[in-house]
Design a protein around this motif. Structure first.
Motif, PDB file in Angstrom:
ATOM      1  N   GLU A  65       0.855  -1.177   0.000  1.00 43.40           N
ATOM      2  CA  GLU A  65       0.000   0.000   0.000  1.00 43.40           C
ATOM      3  C   GLU A  65       0.892   1.229   0.000  1.00 43.40           C
ATOM      4  O   GLU A  65       1.982   1.216   0.571  1.00 43.40           O
ATOM      5  N   GLY A  66       0.443   2.286  -0.639  1.00 46.71           N
ATOM      6  CA  GLY A  66       1.259   3.482  -0.694  1.00 46.71           C
ATOM      7  C   GLY A  66       0.500   4.651  -1.288  1.00 46.71           C
ATOM      8  O   GLY A  66      -0.731   4.624  -1.404  1.00 46.71           O
ATOM      9  N   ILE A  67       1.253   5.653  -1.682  1.00 48.36           N
ATOM     10  CA  ILE A  67       0.692   6.860  -2.289  1.00 48.36           C
ATOM     11  C   ILE A  67       1.170   6.940  -3.730  1.00 48.36           C
ATOM     12  O   ILE A  67       2.377   6.903  -3.994  1.00 48.36           O
ATOM     13  N   ALA A  68       0.247   7.025  -4.672  1.00 52.96           N
ATOM     14  CA  ALA A  68       0.597   7.136  -6.094  1.00 52.96           C
ATOM     15  C   ALA A  68       0.735   8.607  -6.462  1.00 52.96           C
ATOM     16  O   ALA A  68      -0.110   9.431  -6.109  1.00 52.96           O
ATOM     17  N   GLN A  69       1.833   8.923  -7.150  1.00 47.48           N
ATOM     18  CA  GLN A  69       2.070  10.284  -7.618  1.00 47.48           C
ATOM     19  C   GLN A  69       2.118  10.365  -9.136  1.00 47.48           C
ATOM     20  O   GLN A  69       2.081  11.453  -9.706  1.00 47.48           O
ATOM     21  N   GLU A  70       2.230   9.204  -9.789  1.00 46.32           N
ATOM     22  CA  GLU A  70       2.279   9.146 -11.249  1.00 46.32           C
ATOM     23  C   GLU A  70       1.414   7.998 -11.739  1.00 46.32           C
ATOM     24  O   GLU A  70       1.150   7.047 -10.991  1.00 46.32           O
ATOM     25  N   ALA A  71       0.997   8.101 -12.987  1.00 41.04           N
ATOM     26  CA  ALA A  71       0.230   7.022 -13.604  1.00 41.04           C
ATOM     27  C   ALA A  71       0.617   6.920 -15.072  1.00 41.04           C
ATOM     28  O   ALA A  71       0.952   7.928 -15.714  1.00 41.04           O
ATOM     29  N   MET A  72       0.580   5.710 -15.594  1.00 42.15           N
ATOM     30  CA  MET A  72       0.854   5.513 -17.015  1.00 42.15           C
ATOM     31  C   MET A  72      -0.463   5.517 -17.775  1.00 42.15           C
ATOM     32  O   MET A  72      -1.380   4.765 -17.443  1.00 42.15           O
ATOM     33  N   ILE A  73      -0.545   6.375 -18.767  1.00 41.20           N
ATOM     34  CA  ILE A  73      -1.755   6.437 -19.585  1.00 41.20           C
ATOM     35  C   ILE A  73      -1.426   5.930 -20.990  1.00 41.20           C
ATOM     36  O   ILE A  73      -0.266   5.878 -21.398  1.00 41.20           O
ATOM     37  N   PHE A  74      -2.479   5.536 -21.706  1.00 43.49           N
ATOM     38  CA  PHE A  74      -2.323   5.071 -23.080  1.00 43.49           C
ATOM     39  C   PHE A  74      -3.176   5.943 -23.982  1.00 43.49           C
ATOM     40  O   PHE A  74      -4.323   6.250 -23.653  1.00 43.49           O
ATOM     41  N   ALA A  75      -2.601   6.355 -25.100  1.00 41.92           N
ATOM     42  CA  ALA A  75      -3.318   7.238 -26.020  1.00 41.92           C
ATOM     43  C   ALA A  75      -3.206   6.717 -27.448  1.00 41.92           C
ATOM     44  O   ALA A  75      -2.145   6.257 -27.873  1.00 41.92           O
ATOM     45  N   ASN A  76      -4.304   6.781 -28.151  1.00 39.03           N
ATOM     46  CA  ASN A  76      -4.328   6.443 -29.573  1.00 39.03           C
ATOM     47  C   ASN A  76      -4.577   7.716 -30.383  1.00 39.03           C
ATOM     48  O   ASN A  76      -4.962   8.749 -29.829  1.00 39.03           O
ATOM     49  N   ASP A  77      -4.345   7.641 -31.666  1.00 38.33           N
ATOM     50  CA  ASP A  77      -4.553   8.788 -32.556  1.00 38.33           C
ATOM     51  C   ASP A  77      -3.727  10.001 -32.126  1.00 38.33           C
ATOM     52  O   ASP A  77      -4.183  11.155 -32.203  1.00 38.33           O
ATOM     53  N   VAL A  78      -2.522   9.754 -31.662  1.00 38.22           N
ATOM     54  CA  VAL A  78      -1.606  10.853 -31.317  1.00 38.22           C
ATOM     55  C   VAL A  78      -1.147  11.521 -32.603  1.00 38.22           C
ATOM     56  O   VAL A  78      -0.843  10.834 -33.601  1.00 38.22           O
ATOM     57  N   ASN A  79      -1.111  12.845 -32.632  1.00 39.24           N
ATOM     58  CA  ASN A  79      -0.787  13.558 -33.866  1.00 39.24           C
ATOM     59  C   ASN A  79       0.646  13.249 -34.337  1.00 39.24           C
ATOM     60  O   ASN A  79       1.517  12.879 -33.536  1.00 39.24           O
ATOM     61  N   ALA A  80       0.847  13.416 -35.616  1.00 37.66           N
ATOM     62  CA  ALA A  80       2.125  13.047 -36.241  1.00 37.66           C
ATOM     63  C   ALA A  80       3.297  13.820 -35.654  1.00 37.66           C
ATOM     64  O   ALA A  80       4.402  13.278 -35.505  1.00 37.66           O
TER      65      ALA A  80
END
Length: 201
Positions: A65-80
């Motif tokens: 158990e702990g404190i989260a300060q960051e998260a990994m996100i996933f993105a599609n259709d990222v601009n060129a």
């Protein structure tokens, strides 16, 4: 001037470490690219509001158990442009590392042959200095463009322009590049002094 046995050993050690470092850079670059470009989309770690979490480590063997300060996100259709910035940042990071490694190996090779104050060493230190002075700042800018593109594609807005404070993380490397550049100047003057000394003999 012929190098001593100790100097030869040092030069050989540098060359061996250089080969190993180049291999590590290659593997690290592949892992970094694989970690960003995933089947679920482009992965990016972003800061989040601190919040308690419960998770597992060691493949579920241990609960923490702990404190989260960051998260990994996933993105599609990222601009060129953002995709190009991601690729550019990864490639520039690898290129900078390989150029510096190659330059150090060149200097070690010249030292091994007793060639100290030669133009090859001056060029090696000069290239190292410029790469270390410029590349980190460019990488920071590219990462900012990439982050903004990922955030926009994930629906978090258009992002922000790069803040001057973000460049401070690159300052130690930039300072090292400037120091290496000064070594190049010293070697250039050493060549001039060597020629003047030889002319007096």
């Amino acid at each position: 001037m012929e190098p001593t046995r100790s100097e030869r050993a040092d030069a050989f050690t540098v060359l061996l470490y250089g080969v190993g470092a180049a291999i590590v850079v290659g593997i690290g670059t592949w892992l970094r690219a694989a970690g960003v470009f995933r089947d679920d989309g482009i992965a990016w770690t972003v800061p989040i509001d601190e919040q308690p979490i419960a998770a597992t480590v060691d493949s579920g063997e241990v609960a923490v158990e702990g404190i989260a300060q960051e998260a990994m996100i996933f993105a599609n259709d990222v601009n060129a442009g953002a995709v190009a910035a991601i690729i550019g940042g990864i490639v520039l990071w690898a290129l900078t590392a390989l150029v510096v490694i190659g330059a150090v190996m060149l200097v070690a090779s010249n030292f091994l042959r007793g060639r100290v104050f030669v133009r090859g060493n001056v060029w090696a230190f000069t290239i190292m200095g410029w790469m270390l002075s410029i590349a980190p700042l460019v990488i920071v800018a590219l990462d900012n463009i990439a982050r903004n593109g990922v955030l926009a594609a994930a629906g978090f807005g258009e992002g922000e322009t790069v803040h001057p404070v973000e460049f401070w993380a690159a300052i130690p490397v930039v300072a090292g590049g400037i120091a290496v550049g000064l070594i190049a100047v010293a070697f250039r003057r050493g060549i001039r002094l060597q020629k003047e000394t030889e002319g007096l003999v």
